[in-house]
Design an enzyme around this catalytic site. Sequence first.
Site, mmCIF file in Angstrom:
data_model
loop_
_atom_site.group_PDB
_atom_site.id
_atom_site.type_symbol
_atom_site.label_atom_id
_atom_site.label_comp_id
_atom_site.label_asym_id
_atom_site.label_seq_id
_atom_site.Cartn_x
_atom_site.Cartn_y
_atom_site.Cartn_z
ATOM 1 C CE LYS A 116 27.934 50.270 43.985
ATOM 2 N NZ LYS A 116 28.495 49.553 42.931
ATOM 3 C CB SER B 148 22.846 40.814 40.397
ATOM 4 O OG SER B 148 24.194 40.645 41.093
ATOM 5 C CE LYS C 145 27.851 49.321 36.283
ATOM 6 N NZ LYS C 145 28.845 48.713 37.510
ATOM 7 C CE LYS D 84 20.695 42.877 41.796
ATOM 8 N NZ LYS D 84 21.321 43.164 43.072
ATOM 9 C CB THR E 190 32.422 41.678 37.782
ATOM 10 O OG1 THR E 190 31.266 41.742 38.745
ATOM 11 C CG2 THR E 190 32.664 43.328 37.410
ATOM 12 N N GLY F 156 26.812 43.029 46.439
ATOM 13 C CA GLY F 156 28.086 43.122 46.779
ATOM 14 C C GLY F 156 28.857 44.157 45.956
ATOM 15 C CG ASP F 157 31.039 48.107 45.037
ATOM 16 O OD1 ASP F 157 30.894 47.982 43.635
ATOM 17 O OD2 ASP F 157 31.714 49.120 45.480
ATOM 18 C CD GLN G 190 24.772 49.301 39.450
ATOM 19 O OE1 GLN G 190 25.911 49.637 40.028
ATOM 20 N NE2 GLN G 190 25.280 48.227 38.836
ATOM 21 C CG ASN H 3 34.225 39.551 42.867
ATOM 22 O OD1 ASN H 3 33.622 39.925 41.935
ATOM 23 N ND2 ASN H 3 34.096 38.221 43.271
HETATM 24 N N1 LIG Z 1 32.162 43.054 42.419
HETATM 25 C C1 LIG Z 1 31.210 43.377 41.571
HETATM 26 O O1 LIG Z 1 30.645 42.381 41.023
HETATM 27 C C2 LIG Z 1 31.628 44.436 40.736
HETATM 28 C C3 LIG Z 1 32.450 45.656 41.397
HETATM 29 N N2 LIG Z 1 32.611 46.549 40.499
HETATM 30 C C4 LIG Z 1 33.613 47.469 40.679
HETATM 31 O O2 LIG Z 1 34.884 47.017 40.633
HETATM 32 C C5 LIG Z 1 35.768 47.290 41.424
HETATM 33 C C6 LIG Z 1 36.415 46.464 42.411
HETATM 34 O O3 LIG Z 1 35.289 45.733 43.329
HETATM 35 P P1 LIG Z 1 35.634 44.373 43.996
HETATM 36 O O4 LIG Z 1 36.513 43.766 43.303
HETATM 37 O O5 LIG Z 1 34.392 44.135 44.063
HETATM 38 O O6 LIG Z 1 35.940 44.990 45.372
HETATM 39 P P2 LIG Z 1 37.033 44.205 46.375
HETATM 40 O O7 LIG Z 1 36.689 44.569 47.614
HETATM 41 O O8 LIG Z 1 36.627 42.595 46.084
HETATM 42 O O9 LIG Z 1 38.414 44.467 45.757
HETATM 43 C C7 LIG Z 1 38.879 45.880 45.555
HETATM 44 C C8 LIG Z 1 40.419 45.670 45.391
HETATM 45 O O10 LIG Z 1 40.900 46.859 44.977
HETATM 46 C C9 LIG Z 1 41.987 47.470 45.690
HETATM 47 N N3 LIG Z 1 41.925 48.692 46.006
HETATM 48 C C10 LIG Z 1 41.057 49.417 46.470
HETATM 49 N N4 LIG Z 1 41.427 50.762 46.468
HETATM 50 C C11 LIG Z 1 42.755 50.892 45.790
HETATM 51 C C12 LIG Z 1 43.552 51.743 45.330
HETATM 52 N N5 LIG Z 1 43.266 53.020 45.741
HETATM 53 N N6 LIG Z 1 44.530 51.463 44.604
HETATM 54 C C13 LIG Z 1 44.850 50.043 44.359
HETATM 55 N N7 LIG Z 1 44.070 49.113 44.764
HETATM 56 C C14 LIG Z 1 43.078 49.414 45.464
HETATM 57 C C15 LIG Z 1 41.736 46.503 46.882
HETATM 58 O O11 LIG Z 1 42.783 46.329 47.800
HETATM 59 C C16 LIG Z 1 41.076 45.139 46.521
HETATM 60 O O12 LIG Z 1 41.945 44.336 46.474
HETATM 61 C C17 LIG Z 1 35.078 48.664 42.358
HETATM 62 O O13 LIG Z 1 35.142 49.817 41.528
HETATM 63 C C18 LIG Z 1 33.538 48.200 42.169
HETATM 64 O O14 LIG Z 1 32.672 49.260 42.237
HETATM 65 C C19 LIG Z 1 31.838 46.772 39.161
HETATM 66 C C20 LIG Z 1 30.806 45.957 38.961
HETATM 67 C C21 LIG Z 1 30.682 44.907 39.738
HETATM 68 O O1 LIG Z 2 25.344 42.660 41.314
HETATM 69 C C1 LIG Z 2 24.922 43.838 41.574
HETATM 70 O O2 LIG Z 2 23.580 44.012 41.690
HETATM 71 C C2 LIG Z 2 25.641 44.988 41.872
HETATM 72 C C3 LIG Z 2 27.054 45.037 41.193
HETATM 73 C C4 LIG Z 2 27.411 46.658 41.227
HETATM 74 O O3 LIG Z 2 27.530 47.146 42.460
HETATM 75 C C5 LIG Z 2 28.015 47.235 40.093
HETATM 76 O O4 LIG Z 2 27.670 46.793 38.734
HETATM 77 O O5 LIG Z 2 29.020 48.038 40.311
#
Ligand SMILES: NC(=O)C1=CN([C@@H]2O[C@H](COP(=O)(O)OP(=O)(O)OC[C@H]3O[C@@H](n4cnc5c(N)ncnc54)[C@H](O)[C@@H]3O)[C@@H](O)[C@H]2O)C=CC1
Ligand SMILES: O=C(O)CCC(=O)C(=O)O
Length: 444
Positions: free
Chosen positions: A126, A376, A114, A90, A209, A165-166, A111, A240
């Site tokens: 992943k 999830s 976690k 996952k 998240t 998603g990520d 992961q 997100n």
């Molecule tokens: N979406 C989820 O449910 C989860 C996400 N994460 C982690 O959270 C982080 C953000 O993911 P999401 O919000 O889902 O992605 P997203 O694609 O929705 O947003 C990422 C954001 O970070 C910004 N960004 C990317 N690189 C950057 C940089 N070098 N400097 C400043 N801003 C930057 C982007 O412009 C965007 O606004 C990642 O590390 C991801 O692996 C962790 C757990 C779950």
């Molecule tokens: O919801 C999921 O399965 C994955 C979330 C994720 O990619 C993360 O925890 O970094």
Amino acid sequence: MSYVDEVLERVKAKNASEPEFLQAVEEVLESLRPVIEANEEKYRKEALLERITEPDRQLKFRVPWVDDKGQVQVNTGYRVQFNNSIGPYKGGLRLHPSVNIGIIKFLGFEQVFKNSLTGLPIGGGKGGSDFDPKGKSDREVMAFCQSFMTELCKYIGADVDVPAGDIGTGAREIGYMFGQYKRIRGMYEGVLTGKGLTYGGSLARTEATGYGLLYITEELMKCHGESMEGKTVVVSGAGNVAIYAIQKAQQMGAKVVTCSDSTGWIYDPEGIDVALLKEVKEVKRARLTEYAAARKSAEYHEGRGVWQIKCDIALPCATQNELLIDDAKQLVANGCKAVCEGANMPTTLDATKYLQDNGVWFICGKASNAGGVATSALEMSQNSERLSWTFEEVDAKLKQIMVNIYHNIDDAAKRYNMEGNYVAGANIAGFEKVAEAMLAQGVC
Ligand SMILES: NC(=O)C1=CN([C@@H]2O[C@H](COP(=O)(O)OP(=O)(O)OC[C@H]3O[C@@H](n4cnc5c(N)ncnc54)[C@H](O)[C@@H]3O)[C@@H](O)[C@H]2O)C=CC1
Ligand SMILES: O=C(O)CCC(=O)C(=O)O
């Protein structure tokens, strides 16, 4: 040489070109030292650390698709199925030009621990691609997603591996991928999470998240005799995780004054306007300059800089290695009390150590951002029983899971005389369950 040092050396030699993976392994193995030392003979004989640092399998494949000009484009797709000792693989799918096998391996490794911390039956994996959805039309994104899933669908399934998603993969991409899976495999099953609400998605997954990050931060503050009320919070990212972290922090009475994207950052001393941020990022998929243009109180700055703003709490929610040693020094100098990671591995090893050594309460992402994958897993449960729970039910379960994670990692650190070291606590608590399951299942 100790077993940990021996395995670290071997992992470094084998994966020399994957710095993020090495960083993640080093953090985990360093903090597992007391656990490993207590069981050294058994773990060495079972090659437990060699097995836990080697993915079950790594898939790498070609993703050809046709752009709007009729030109064929080719990207690389990845899925690393890291460890399924406690449940089906996952973990999310990252779509970003920086994606390579080392990044996907570090994310898959994180992961594993976690997912164990959530208390739910999910293993670690992943995936992703170096495809960049930014600036692409919906049709181009669909073409990519369909091609990506045409290959990936051979290796996943509701009881096998359940992606989500990520970075770069949101509801739109999950929808296109789900459609293609259904079409090729002829099965309507919960093979992906983060789905739309009309076709098997869970209420509160979008928020999970960010909300989960705030639930654990609130518990941390409470256990140190503090509350979120009136606190100044700095957040990085504007995706997100960041958006729903900001929303929940504000609901808890804190003021969030920053956010950022990959080109610049916002300082808004009156507090980030979440509705406007959602409009700019979720609807228009635009740059933060549009936020600044629409909001008088906001300043826009090019580059990076959110960590220089004085705060009580810092929440890195963008990407890996975005909070560096100088940022840590600035946060400490400004009196920051807590850093809780929303992103995966956003803080470098030296910055983490500096924060911990200087009394900042620090919770690492594998604990503090686990609310997304936990929800999830709740989506998988709802899909299995073919029911949908209310927002309130899911949110209450999410909150309880995050509070439990806090106490589990706190207890694990105390058991090994490392009270307050939540990084060690998270790694130990996550590892214990996976290790026990691996040993029980024999050499595999
Ligand atoms: N979406 C989820 O449910 C989860 C996400 N994460 C982690 O959270 C982080 C953000 O993911 P999401 O919000 O889902 O992605 P997203 O694609 O929705 O947003 C990422 C954001 O970070 C910004 N960004 C990317 N690189 C950057 C940089 N070098 N400097 C400043 N801003 C930057 C982007 O412009 C965007 O606004 C990642 O590390 C991801 O692996 C962790 C757990 C779950
Ligand atoms: O919801 C999921 O399965 C994955 C979330 C994720 O990619 C993360 O925890 O970094």
